[in-house]
Design an enzyme around this catalytic site. Sequence first.
Site: not given
Length: 297
Positions: A119, A133, A136, A197
């Site tokens: 990550s 970003h 896997t 949101h």
Amino acid sequence: MAEEFTSEKAEASAWFRQLRDEIVDAFEELEQSHDEGPLSDAEPGRFEVTPTKRESSDGSDAGGGLMSVMRGGRVFEKVGVNVSTVFGTLGERAQMAMAARKGIPGMTEDPRFWASGISLVAHMQNPHVPAVHMNTRMFWTPHAWWFGGGSDLNPCIEYDKDTAHFHGEQQAHLDPHGKAHYPRFKEWADEYFYIPHRKRARGVGGIFMDDYSTGDWHADFALTQDIGRAFLPAYLPLVRKRRTTAWDEADKDAQLVHRGLYAEYNLVYDRGTKFGLETGHDANAVLMSLPPLAKWV
């Protein structure tokens, strides 16, 4: 019921570590460059590498990994590249979530799991260089196995050519596995990285897949590897092109506000964040993705 997959687990775990090493080396090389422009006089950053450990309820070995974080570099304000391989028994809440989301039977009878992956999240000094970003991963239970991951670009100042290049590299690496993969995974990313949101995406998208298992482990792993291989050629040219672009306080302010979107998404919606905290993984490693500074208006 899935097999134990001992050799496949070892192969996947070794690949994620290899990819981590390649990315860390490439990012430190960027820091050592001597281009003229903003930040050229700053000290090059280096990764600080810390072992991580998953906390099991009974104190037994539950795996871990490496957390590699660079802060305050010439190019990277904060970047983390984590790799881990963890295993054990899923707690009751995680069992319920897994059974509900993936429809996996027998979770209460045998709730063992194994997971490995890489990550990465990079937050940049120059507002003209996009944040990014990538991850896997492979997940196994006695009842099923699957892959997940992808990468997405998060610029606060958008450049259409940069977006096109990033997506073009993703498609070039996916197309050999089937022409349907890129449009499907692009749409998946657009849906997954949407912030309800705020009624907007957190960036300009990329590719994403989850719960991916065709039944052919080797084919699915090869696809996952090419998702990982696409990252450096998709991202490094953008960093090299934009890292010396002049910026002002208005640009920095826009960057900090945009980072607020990233923080909101990861804390409220991201499945990986929720799973990592729920299963007892190192909290600092799980929350590595959060930016060093952010702003809300």
